[in-house]
Design a protein around this motif. Structure first.
Motif, short mmCIF file in Angstrom:
data_model
loop_
_atom_site.label_atom_id
_atom_site.label_comp_id
_atom_site.label_asym_id
_atom_site.label_seq_id
_atom_site.Cartn_x
_atom_site.Cartn_y
_atom_site.Cartn_z
N ASP A 90 0.77 -1.14 -0.12
CA ASP A 90 -0.11 0.14 -0.13
C ASP A 90 0.84 1.34 -0.03
O ASP A 90 2.05 1.19 0.55
CB ASP A 90 -0.90 0.01 1.15
N ALA A 91 0.41 2.32 -0.50
CA ALA A 91 1.14 3.61 -0.80
C ALA A 91 0.28 4.89 -0.74
O ALA A 91 -1.05 4.46 -1.52
CB ALA A 91 2.01 3.51 -1.83
N THR A 92 0.48 5.80 -0.46
CA THR A 92 -0.43 7.04 -0.46
C THR A 92 -0.18 7.38 -2.01
O THR A 92 0.71 7.11 -2.73
CB THR A 92 0.22 8.30 0.42
N PRO A 93 -1.00 8.36 -2.28
CA PRO A 93 -0.93 8.85 -3.84
C PRO A 93 0.55 9.50 -4.10
O PRO A 93 0.97 9.33 -5.05
CB PRO A 93 -2.01 9.94 -3.76
N MET A 94 0.90 10.33 -3.02
CA MET A 94 2.20 11.09 -3.24
C MET A 94 3.27 9.79 -3.21
O MET A 94 4.15 10.02 -3.94
CB MET A 94 2.43 12.28 -2.10
N GLU A 95 3.24 8.98 -2.60
CA GLU A 95 4.22 7.80 -2.60
C GLU A 95 4.24 7.19 -3.89
O GLU A 95 5.31 6.91 -4.76
CB GLU A 95 4.32 6.77 -1.57
N SER A 96 3.01 7.22 -4.52
CA SER A 96 2.95 6.46 -5.84
C SER A 96 3.37 7.58 -6.93
O SER A 96 4.33 6.73 -7.78
CB SER A 96 1.39 6.15 -6.06
N ARG A 97 3.09 8.52 -6.72
CA ARG A 97 3.73 9.67 -7.86
C ARG A 97 5.53 9.63 -7.66
O ARG A 97 5.88 9.74 -8.78
CB ARG A 97 3.24 11.20 -7.53
N ILE A 98 5.53 9.73 -6.51
CA ILE A 98 7.07 9.64 -6.46
C ILE A 98 7.73 8.46 -7.12
O ILE A 98 8.97 8.42 -7.87
CB ILE A 98 7.61 9.80 -5.02
N ALA A 99 7.40 7.20 -6.71
CA ALA A 99 7.78 5.97 -7.11
C ALA A 99 7.70 5.99 -8.59
O ALA A 99 8.46 5.62 -9.40
CB ALA A 99 7.05 4.87 -6.66
N ALA A 100 6.56 6.53 -9.18
CA ALA A 100 6.44 6.52 -10.81
C ALA A 100 7.57 7.27 -11.23
O ALA A 100 8.00 6.86 -12.30
CB ALA A 100 5.05 6.86 -11.20
N HIS A 101 7.66 8.52 -10.95
CA HIS A 101 8.80 9.44 -11.54
C HIS A 101 10.03 8.87 -11.39
O HIS A 101 10.69 9.08 -12.35
CB HIS A 101 8.52 10.87 -10.74
N GLU A 102 10.36 8.28 -10.06
CA GLU A 102 11.72 7.76 -10.07
C GLU A 102 11.89 6.67 -11.05
O GLU A 102 13.18 6.51 -11.75
CB GLU A 102 11.90 7.14 -8.65
N ALA A 103 10.92 5.71 -11.13
CA ALA A 103 11.01 4.81 -12.11
C ALA A 103 11.18 5.18 -13.63
O ALA A 103 11.97 4.60 -14.51
CB ALA A 103 9.82 3.80 -12.30
N TYR A 104 10.55 6.31 -13.96
CA TYR A 104 10.57 7.06 -15.25
C TYR A 104 12.05 7.49 -15.47
O TYR A 104 12.61 7.28 -16.42
CB TYR A 104 9.48 7.91 -15.42
N ASP A 105 12.45 8.14 -14.26
CA ASP A 105 13.72 8.59 -14.56
C ASP A 105 14.84 7.63 -14.50
O ASP A 105 15.97 7.96 -15.26
CB ASP A 105 14.06 9.67 -13.24
N ALA A 106 14.81 6.60 -13.81
CA ALA A 106 15.81 5.55 -14.04
C ALA A 106 15.72 4.84 -15.36
O ALA A 106 16.55 4.55 -16.03
CB ALA A 106 15.45 4.31 -12.86
N LEU A 107 14.54 4.76 -16.11
CA LEU A 107 14.32 4.14 -17.40
C LEU A 107 15.13 5.32 -18.25
O LEU A 107 15.71 4.82 -19.36
CB LEU A 107 12.62 4.08 -17.83
N ARG A 108 15.02 6.59 -18.12
CA ARG A 108 15.73 7.46 -19.21
C ARG A 108 16.98 7.30 -18.93
O ARG A 108 17.77 7.38 -19.96
CB ARG A 108 15.00 8.88 -18.80
N SER A 109 17.63 7.24 -17.95
CA SER A 109 19.02 7.05 -17.51
C SER A 109 19.61 5.85 -18.11
O SER A 109 20.57 6.01 -18.69
CB SER A 109 19.14 7.11 -15.93
N ALA A 110 18.65 4.64 -17.89
CA ALA A 110 19.29 3.46 -18.41
C ALA A 110 19.21 3.49 -20.08
O ALA A 110 20.25 2.97 -20.76
CB ALA A 110 18.25 2.48 -18.22
N ILE A 111 18.41 4.22 -20.54
CA ILE A 111 18.38 4.25 -22.16
C ILE A 111 19.36 5.25 -22.62
O ILE A 111 20.00 4.90 -23.78
CB ILE A 111 16.89 4.80 -22.60
N ALA A 112 19.71 6.11 -21.96
CA ALA A 112 20.50 7.22 -22.36
C ALA A 112 22.08 6.93 -22.13
O ALA A 112 22.94 7.45 -22.92
CB ALA A 112 20.40 8.54 -21.46
N LYS A 113 22.29 5.76 -21.63
CA LYS A 113 23.68 5.50 -21.21
C LYS A 113 24.22 4.85 -22.47
O LYS A 113 23.73 4.25 -23.33
CB LYS A 113 23.80 3.99 -20.26
N PRO A 114 25.56 5.17 -22.76
CA PRO A 114 25.99 4.76 -24.05
C PRO A 114 26.45 3.49 -24.02
O PRO A 114 26.56 2.63 -22.77
CB PRO A 114 27.58 5.49 -24.00
N ARG A 115 26.20 2.77 -25.05
CA ARG A 115 26.13 1.28 -25.46
C ARG A 115 27.47 0.89 -26.23
O ARG A 115 27.96 1.71 -26.92
CB ARG A 115 24.83 0.81 -25.95
#
Length: 123
Positions: A90-115
């Motif tokens: 269970d999570a509050t709406p704010m915790e859910s927002r933060i988790a979603a934004h963190e996951a999105y930022d992690a995805l962007r960072s992973a995609i942006a890394k040079p391969r």
């Protein structure tokens, strides 16, 4: 002093009438309190529904942005927004927002890394 049956009847009738009036007054007060509680509960319910709708819209926007980030990753495809994970804690709406934004930022960072470039196939 001797009481007649009629006097005793009147006395009991007055007591019963007073008790009835007091009970009706108590019931009106209780009904008023319950009405206020129901109104407050309905208000909380409406606020919760509005918060849920806003959160769902925001998460769909994050999902759409994530799909745009991985658009060039041909191997990674999705059929749409995944169903909610009911096993998640269970999570509050704010915790859910933060988790979603963190996951999105992690995805962007992973995609942006040079391969490392893959070697070309020889003919």
């Amino acid at each position: 002093m001797t009481e007649t049956a009629a006097e005793r009847y009147r006395e009991l009738a007055e007591l019963a009438t007073a008790a009835g009036k007091q009970m009706r007054k108590h019931e009106r007060e209780t009904a008023k309190d319950l009405g206020e509680q129901v109104a407050a509960g309905n208000q909380r319910k409406e606020e919760s529904e509005q918060t849920r709708d806003e959160l769902v819209a925001e998460l769909k926007g994050i999902w759409k942005s994530a799909m745009q980030v991985v658009w060039d990753e041909r191997w990674l495809r999705s059929d749409g927004v995944p169903a909610p994970d009911r096993s998640a804690p269970d999570a509050t709406p704010m915790e859910s927002r933060i988790a979603a934004h963190e996951a999105y930022d992690a995805l962007r960072s992973a995609i942006a890394k040079p391969r490392l470039p893959l070697p070309r196939r020889r003919k």
